[in-house]
Design an enzyme around this catalytic site. Structure first.
Site, PDB file in Angstrom:
ATOM      1  N   GLU A  62       0.821  -1.208   0.000  1.00  0.00           N
ATOM      2  CA  GLU A  62       0.000   0.000   0.000  1.00  0.00           C
ATOM      3  C   GLU A  62       0.859   1.265   0.000  1.00  0.00           C
ATOM      4  O   GLU A  62       0.536   2.249  -0.672  1.00  0.00           O
ATOM      5  CB  GLU A  62      -0.950   0.007   1.195  1.00  0.00           C
ATOM      6  CG  GLU A  62      -2.033  -1.061   1.147  1.00  0.00           C
ATOM      7  CD  GLU A  62      -2.970  -0.912  -0.035  1.00  0.00           C
ATOM      8  OE1 GLU A  62      -3.067   0.203  -0.585  1.00  0.00           O
ATOM      9  OE2 GLU A  62      -3.609  -1.905  -0.416  1.00  0.00           O
ATOM     10  N   GLN A  67       0.115   6.873  -5.060  1.00  0.00           N
ATOM     11  CA  GLN A  67       0.436   7.747  -6.196  1.00  0.00           C
ATOM     12  C   GLN A  67       1.389   7.068  -7.185  1.00  0.00           C
ATOM     13  O   GLN A  67       2.219   7.727  -7.808  1.00  0.00           O
ATOM     14  CB  GLN A  67       1.028   9.074  -5.692  1.00  0.00           C
ATOM     15  CG  GLN A  67       0.097   9.811  -4.747  1.00  0.00           C
ATOM     16  CD  GLN A  67       0.612  11.174  -4.357  1.00  0.00           C
ATOM     17  OE1 GLN A  67       1.309  11.842  -5.105  1.00  0.00           O
ATOM     18  NE2 GLN A  67       0.249  11.603  -3.157  1.00  0.00           N
ATOM     19  N   THR A  68       1.256   5.748  -7.299  1.00  0.00           N
ATOM     20  CA  THR A  68       2.119   4.968  -8.186  1.00  0.00           C
ATOM     21  C   THR A  68       1.273   3.925  -8.910  1.00  0.00           C
ATOM     22  O   THR A  68       0.439   3.272  -8.294  1.00  0.00           O
ATOM     23  CB  THR A  68       3.229   4.256  -7.385  1.00  0.00           C
ATOM     24  OG1 THR A  68       4.002   5.242  -6.686  1.00  0.00           O
ATOM     25  CG2 THR A  68       4.157   3.459  -8.302  1.00  0.00           C
ATOM     26  N   LEU A 105      10.979   5.888  -7.647  1.00  0.00           N
ATOM     27  CA  LEU A 105       9.541   5.923  -7.332  1.00  0.00           C
ATOM     28  C   LEU A 105       9.041   7.335  -7.039  1.00  0.00           C
ATOM     29  O   LEU A 105       7.850   7.612  -7.161  1.00  0.00           O
ATOM     30  CB  LEU A 105       9.233   5.032  -6.121  1.00  0.00           C
ATOM     31  CG  LEU A 105       8.848   3.581  -6.391  1.00  0.00           C
ATOM     32  CD1 LEU A 105       8.523   2.873  -5.087  1.00  0.00           C
ATOM     33  CD2 LEU A 105       7.646   3.504  -7.329  1.00  0.00           C
ATOM     34  N   GLY A 106       9.957   8.217  -6.620  1.00  0.00           N
ATOM     35  CA  GLY A 106       9.532   9.564  -6.272  1.00  0.00           C
ATOM     36  C   GLY A 106       8.856   9.614  -4.905  1.00  0.00           C
ATOM     37  O   GLY A 106       8.686   8.598  -4.242  1.00  0.00           O
ATOM     38  N   TYR A 145      -6.931   5.786   4.298  1.00  0.00           N
ATOM     39  CA  TYR A 145      -7.042   4.727   3.292  1.00  0.00           C
ATOM     40  C   TYR A 145      -6.140   3.542   3.632  1.00  0.00           C
ATOM     41  O   TYR A 145      -6.576   2.383   3.623  1.00  0.00           O
ATOM     42  CB  TYR A 145      -6.700   5.245   1.896  1.00  0.00           C
ATOM     43  CG  TYR A 145      -6.481   4.107   0.935  1.00  0.00           C
ATOM     44  CD1 TYR A 145      -7.556   3.396   0.425  1.00  0.00           C
ATOM     45  CD2 TYR A 145      -5.192   3.688   0.606  1.00  0.00           C
ATOM     46  CE1 TYR A 145      -7.368   2.308  -0.411  1.00  0.00           C
ATOM     47  CE2 TYR A 145      -4.991   2.602  -0.227  1.00  0.00           C
ATOM     48  CZ  TYR A 145      -6.082   1.917  -0.736  1.00  0.00           C
ATOM     49  OH  TYR A 145      -5.885   0.835  -1.531  1.00  0.00           O
ATOM     50  N   ASP A 163     -10.221   5.401  -1.747  1.00  0.00           N
ATOM     51  CA  ASP A 163      -9.128   6.067  -2.461  1.00  0.00           C
ATOM     52  C   ASP A 163      -9.704   6.708  -3.721  1.00  0.00           C
ATOM     53  O   ASP A 163     -10.920   6.821  -3.890  1.00  0.00           O
ATOM     54  CB  ASP A 163      -8.020   5.074  -2.788  1.00  0.00           C
ATOM     55  CG  ASP A 163      -8.459   4.016  -3.801  1.00  0.00           C
ATOM     56  OD1 ASP A 163      -9.677   3.906  -4.063  1.00  0.00           O
ATOM     57  OD2 ASP A 163      -7.575   3.311  -4.322  1.00  0.00           O
ATOM     58  N   CYS A 223     -18.580   1.635 -20.101  1.00  0.00           N
ATOM     59  CA  CYS A 223     -19.959   1.604 -19.613  1.00  0.00           C
ATOM     60  C   CYS A 223     -20.745   0.432 -20.183  1.00  0.00           C
ATOM     61  O   CYS A 223     -21.663  -0.085 -19.528  1.00  0.00           O
ATOM     62  CB  CYS A 223     -20.659   2.920 -19.933  1.00  0.00           C
ATOM     63  SG  CYS A 223     -19.910   4.357 -19.116  1.00  0.00           S
TER      64      CYS A 223
END
Length: 380
Positions: A62, A67-68, A105-106, A145, A163, A223
């Site tokens: 997690e 953000q990855t 990864l930042g 989260y 999230d 959809c």
């Protein structure tokens, strides 16, 4: 748009699920039941951290995936699991080792909080993650989260993991017309998730929400494949592009970095320094830096600045031998304009002796670098 029109055209002909005729009569129990049925039909993604109840591995995945993208994060998860197979192993790691493993990864603050959390769990909880959601929230780097994900996936607690994927799915199906990150929006999504989550299968429910939103109710949704299409507020009201409501982005602060890749005369040696706390890239390594409030018209004009003189470069007959092309690097709240200048110097300037470490070229790749500087550190 074509997909949305096709979905609307075929609404009357779908027989796979017994669906209500409009969102007004859609029941929350129906949503939960249908979503779990979708999961039971073999639609959940198979990923290495999904086949375990081990809270350490769930937590690790997690944090890495914050953000990855899954495709980018998976190799990092496998590397961390191999290098530090248990929380006890990770708690003993050095920060430099973790930052190096995280390189690429930042958002390096995640890596530092990852290590801080491992040490806290080891020292204060006897090496075992707490089971309670509220207790998990007290740990470094664990927000609502992540705490919900650990509580549900590892301990089968009925806590909704809300999230960005959940925001998109719930906003569209139920017509939640609030920005997800506003105080009112957070409360609305949390309350909706708490009503929807299966008390008997909370882990399956949370995983199904993530995977359904990632594979069907995507930003550009499928959809025509959606079992909720006959009752989806966004589809029926032609508001797919509007929901979830977006918060206007803040203007990014611009910063101008000029890095000095200094070559010393006694072999292939270079001064580097570790970035301090309180700023971006804390704990990572970089070349001596001159940051200016405005960009230079030409990078070689750096030799006329006060900062060049304050670094003692004129005293060691430093000269710029090569100027690399400028690059732009975007962070969440900053826009960095970076240029690397290669500099030959007759000696190490006096001001750099107390702030820099001298290392040879072959050792540069062993340090953890910000992504924009990796290619310079890793070159042969």
């Amino acid at each position: 748009m074509a997909g949305h029109l096709a979905a609307q055209h075929h609404l009357r002909h779908r027989r796979h699920h017994r669906l209500p005729k409009s969102p007004k009569v859609m029941k929350e129990k129906f949503f939960t039941r249908t979503l779990l049925q979708w999961a039971d039909e073999g639609n959940l993604r198979r990923l290495p951290w999904k086949e375990t109840k081990n809270p350490y591995l769930i937590w690790l995945s997690e944090i890495i995936l914050q953000q990855t993208r899954v495709e980018q994060g998976t190799p990092y998860f496998l590397h961390f699991r191999k290098t530090w197979p248990t929380l006890q192993h990770l708690a003993k790691a050095k920060e430099d080792q973790v930052l190096k493993a995280w390189q690429g990864l930042g958002y390096y603050s995640r890596a530092r909080r990852l290590l801080a959390c491992a040490k806290r769990v080891q020292d204060e909880y006897g090496g075992r993650f707490p089971r309670e959601y509220e207790e998990l929230l007290k740990l470094p780097g664990i927000g609502p989260y992540t705490a919900a994900a650990i509580a549900s996936f590892a301990f089968d607690q009925a806590v909704p993991a809300i999230d960005g994927n959940a925001h998109r799915l719930l906003a569209r199906v139920f017509g939640i017309d609030l920005p997800p990150h506003s105080a009112e929006g957070k409360r609305a999504f949390r309350q909706m998730g708490a009503r929807l989550i299966s008390k008997e299968r909370p882990a399956d429910f949370n995983q199904a929400v993530m995977d359904f939103a990632s594979t069907v109710c995507k930003p550009k949704p499928l959809c025509e494949n959606c079992p909720f299409s006959q009752a989806c507020t966004a589809l029926l009201e032609n508001r797919i592009a509007e929901l979830p409501r977006k918060t206007p982005p803040k203007e990014k602060k611009k910063r101008f970095f000029y890095y000095l890749f200094i070559h010393l005369p006694f072999g292939k040696y270079h001064p580097i320094r570790q970035r301090p706390g309180g700023d971006i890239w804390q704990g990572l390594w970089e070349f001596p830096l001159i940051e200016l409030p405005r960009p230079l018209k030409a990078a070689r004009q750096i030799t006329r600045t006060r900062a060049w003189k304050e670094l003692g470069l004129p005293e060691v007959a430093a000269r710029i031998c090569h100027v690399h092309p400028p690059l732009k690097h975007l962070l969440t709240h900053r826009e960095l304009h970076i240029q690397v200048l290669e500099v030959e110097a007759q000696a190490l300037p006096e001001p750099l002796k107390t702030t820099c470490l001298i290392t040879d070229t072959k050792n540069l790749p062993t340090f953890a670098w910000p992504k924009p500087l990796e290619k310079y550190a890793n070159r042969k």
